[in-house]
Design a protein around this motif. Structure first.
Motif, short mmCIF file in Angstrom:
data_model
loop_
_atom_site.label_atom_id
_atom_site.label_comp_id
_atom_site.label_asym_id
_atom_site.label_seq_id
_atom_site.Cartn_x
_atom_site.Cartn_y
_atom_site.Cartn_z
N PRO A 281 0.81 -1.22 0.00
CA PRO A 281 0.00 0.00 0.00
C PRO A 281 0.83 1.27 0.00
N PHE A 282 1.97 1.24 0.71
CA PHE A 282 2.84 2.41 0.69
C PHE A 282 3.43 2.61 -0.70
N ALA A 283 3.77 1.51 -1.39
CA ALA A 283 4.31 1.61 -2.75
C ALA A 283 3.27 2.21 -3.68
N TRP A 284 2.01 1.78 -3.57
CA TRP A 284 0.95 2.34 -4.41
C TRP A 284 0.77 3.83 -4.14
N LYS A 285 0.78 4.19 -2.86
CA LYS A 285 0.61 5.60 -2.50
C LYS A 285 1.78 6.44 -3.03
N LYS A 286 3.00 5.96 -2.87
CA LYS A 286 4.17 6.71 -3.33
C LYS A 286 4.14 6.89 -4.84
N GLN A 287 3.76 5.84 -5.58
CA GLN A 287 3.69 5.95 -7.03
C GLN A 287 2.63 6.97 -7.46
N ALA A 288 1.44 6.89 -6.84
CA ALA A 288 0.37 7.84 -7.19
C ALA A 288 0.78 9.27 -6.89
N ASN A 289 1.43 9.47 -5.76
CA ASN A 289 1.87 10.82 -5.38
C ASN A 289 2.96 11.32 -6.33
N TYR A 290 3.88 10.43 -6.72
CA TYR A 290 4.97 10.81 -7.63
C TYR A 290 4.41 11.26 -8.97
N VAL A 291 3.50 10.47 -9.53
CA VAL A 291 2.95 10.80 -10.85
C VAL A 291 2.07 12.05 -10.79
N THR A 292 1.20 12.14 -9.79
CA THR A 292 0.24 13.24 -9.74
C THR A 292 0.90 14.57 -9.40
N SER A 293 1.70 14.59 -8.33
CA SER A 293 2.28 15.86 -7.87
C SER A 293 3.34 16.40 -8.81
N ASN A 294 3.83 15.58 -9.73
CA ASN A 294 4.81 16.05 -10.71
C ASN A 294 4.18 16.44 -12.04
N HIS A 295 2.86 16.36 -12.11
CA HIS A 295 2.15 16.86 -13.29
C HIS A 295 1.71 18.30 -13.03
N LEU A 296 1.81 19.12 -14.05
CA LEU A 296 1.40 20.51 -13.96
C LEU A 296 0.42 20.83 -15.08
N TYR A 297 -0.51 21.69 -14.78
CA TYR A 297 -1.37 22.27 -15.82
C TYR A 297 -0.87 23.69 -16.04
N GLY A 298 -0.14 23.89 -17.12
CA GLY A 298 0.55 25.17 -17.32
C GLY A 298 1.68 25.27 -16.32
N SER A 299 1.55 26.17 -15.35
CA SER A 299 2.58 26.33 -14.32
C SER A 299 2.09 25.91 -12.94
N THR A 300 0.84 25.43 -12.85
CA THR A 300 0.27 25.06 -11.56
C THR A 300 0.34 23.55 -11.35
N PRO A 301 0.97 23.10 -10.29
CA PRO A 301 1.09 21.65 -10.06
C PRO A 301 -0.19 21.07 -9.47
N PHE A 302 -0.45 19.82 -9.80
CA PHE A 302 -1.50 19.07 -9.13
C PHE A 302 -0.97 18.64 -7.76
N SER A 303 -1.86 18.39 -6.83
CA SER A 303 -1.45 17.89 -5.52
C SER A 303 -2.25 16.64 -5.18
N PHE A 304 -1.61 15.76 -4.44
CA PHE A 304 -2.24 14.49 -4.07
C PHE A 304 -1.92 14.23 -2.61
N ASP A 305 -2.95 14.03 -1.81
CA ASP A 305 -2.74 13.84 -0.37
C ASP A 305 -3.76 12.83 0.15
N VAL A 306 -3.28 11.68 0.57
CA VAL A 306 -4.16 10.63 1.08
C VAL A 306 -3.39 9.79 2.09
N SER A 307 -4.11 9.24 3.03
CA SER A 307 -3.49 8.36 4.02
C SER A 307 -3.31 6.97 3.42
N ALA A 308 -2.27 6.27 3.86
CA ALA A 308 -2.05 4.90 3.40
C ALA A 308 -3.16 3.96 3.86
N LYS A 309 -3.98 4.42 4.83
CA LYS A 309 -5.07 3.58 5.32
C LYS A 309 -6.02 3.19 4.19
#
Length: 469
Positions: A281-309
């Motif tokens: 579950p931590f691996a899934w969370k880390k991957q989702a956070n890596y992909v999402t938070s490193n995507h930008l729409y123009g100059s604004t980054p997306f953010s991803f925040d969720v508990s591993a629960k």
């Protein structure tokens, strides 16, 4: 700009926002304890969070709190907080606060515990809740079937060379038929760049296949090289697809690093396997956070925040479903064997496999649907773009039925139903995914358009290739 001062009062939690997540984000933002958080969020109270702030500061606080799903109301200081007729509630605006700038330190009168108002009628009158805009997909099965069959035939005739053009046509069809707020997405990649990436991938695959006949050591070396290059492939494919995807003439971007891809796509999955799945579950969370938070729409980054629960809950449900299935199979075989041995049942035959096949299909579809639905809901419901949040309401029964009917159609038509299945899937995903707009979406997009034009990339990476299939 008004020069009067305002009090900012807590007015509720935005629709679709998890209250516990909102409380946790609120506590983290202001650095307060749980008792103070409960005091603010307690029902029947309208706690003042900030007193005597100017208009600009008030708007910044409203936007900042909206980004974590909390609605504030703004009260002119001249208005009597006990006089319903004099109270004016101003809808939240949509400023563009710096996402890395923390909220100003609260003054001494922050979190005043005295309830500021008893408003006659609806306490939230005049407060503008987030506006829900659903994604829409307008593609048609037979329309895409014609594109799909031509792509297949031309790819066969050209020995796979046309597959790069086929990929662009497929993506342009699905992107062009997906819209948000009556505006369609665009895919602008050039087929030649995709073809170059695929030729590199094919050349490496041929070399790897032939190396096994030449030397086991050479095959091992090439296998290790492939594993080392995998993060590079992942990063560049994500960059390529993001760069060539646009909405309202603003391109998306991906700024993830190869080091991050190594960490989250190699090291964390390895830890997950070595821990017998405990850390998955931590691996899934880390991957989702890596992909999402490193995507930008123009100059604004997306953010991803969720508990591993959330991921652990999904893993436990998958394990429970698997255990129930195998127990049921064990009981079935035991009962069937007992009836056969006592002569009360039929002799062993292939007909005994029919219930097993049906049970396995149900198991595969239900657990597969649950996994995909859970992943999608976790991802979208915890992703936001500045103050605007995404939301999804995929359901396991609905998606399982979609998988079942698509699979049945593909089997009965010997694969000719595949384009129709893809269209039905895209339509389901769009219909159950939406954007919760907090404030002025048009103003946000206009500002992004200006920023994107000012920071437009002059030269692309020399490795601007797509190796993914």
């Amino acid at each position: 700009m008004p020069h009067r001062l305002y009090d900012l009062a807590f007015s509720g939690i935005a629709e679709g926002q998890d209250p516990e997540q909102a409380k946790a984000a609120f506590a983290k933002l202001f650095g307060v304890g749980q008792d103070k958080v409960e005091q603010v969020f307690s029902s029947g109270r309208k706690s003042i969070l900030k007193s005597k702030v100017d208009f600009t500061t008030a708007e910044k606080y409203i936007a900042r709190l909206a980004s974590i799903g909390i609605i504030l109301s703004k009260h002119p200081i001249e208005a009597s907080l006990t006089d319903a007729a004099a109270l004016t509630l101003t809808p939240a605006a949509a400023p563009r606060p710096d996402p890395v700038t923390p909220a100003p330190t609260a003054p001494e009168n922050t979190f005043s515990s005295a309830p500021p108002t008893t408003v006659q009628g609806n306490a939230n009158a005049g407060i503008q809740p987030p506006r829900r805009i659903a994604f829409e997909f307008s593609g048609k099965g037979f329309e895409y079937f014609k594109i799909w069959i031509v792509n297949i035939l031309l790819s066969i005739v050209t020995l796979g060379i046309y597959s790069a053009w086929a990929k662009v046509r497929n993506k342009q069809y699905f992107y062009g038929n997906t819209s948000l707020d009556a505006t369609r997405f665009e895919y602008t990649a050039q087929p030649l760049k995709i073809l170059k990436g695929r030729l590199i991938a094919v050349a490496f695959y041929i070399a790897y296949s032939m190396s096994a006949h030449v030397s086991p050591i050479l095959s091992l070396v090439l296998g290790l090289l492939l594993m080392l290059f995998m993060p590079w492939i992942i990063v560049n494919s994500l960059k390529f697809n993001a760069r060539h995807t646009s909405y309202r003439n603003i391109n998306f971007r991906f700024v993830g690093t190869i080091g991050g891809a190594i960490k989250y796509y190699i090291l964390w999955p390895m830890l997950g396997m070595l821990s017998l799945g405990i850390l998955l579950p931590f691996a899934w969370k880390k991957q989702a956070n890596y992909v999402t938070s490193n995507h930008l729409y123009g100059s604004t980054p997306f953010s991803f925040d969720v508990s591993a629960k959330a991921y652990y809950k999904m893993l436990l449900m998958l394990l429970a479903g698997t255990v129930v299935f195998f127990i049921a199979m064990f009981v079935y075989f035991k009962m069937y064997a007992g009836l056969t041995m006592t002569g009360l049942g039929h002799k062993p035959s292939l007909s005994a496999l029919i219930p097993i096949g049906i049970a396995y299909m149900a198991f595969y579809l239900s657990l597969g649907a649950y996994f995909m639905v859970s992943m999608a809901n976790i991802h979208f419901n915890n992703t936001q773009l500045q103050t605007h949040r995404f939301a999804s309401n995929w359901t396991t029964p609905g998606y399982a039925w979609l998988l079942f009917t698509n699979t049945l159609g593909i089997l009965c038509t010997l694969g000719l139903f595949i384009p129709f299945a893809k269209v039905r899937t895209a339509a389901y995903k769009a219909a159950h995914t939406s954007l919760l707009v907090s404030g002025d979406l048009e103003g946000f997009i206009s500002a992004e358009k200006e920023q994107s034009h000012a920071l437009a990339e002059g030269v692309h990476d020399i490795f601007d290739l797509d190796i993914s299939w």
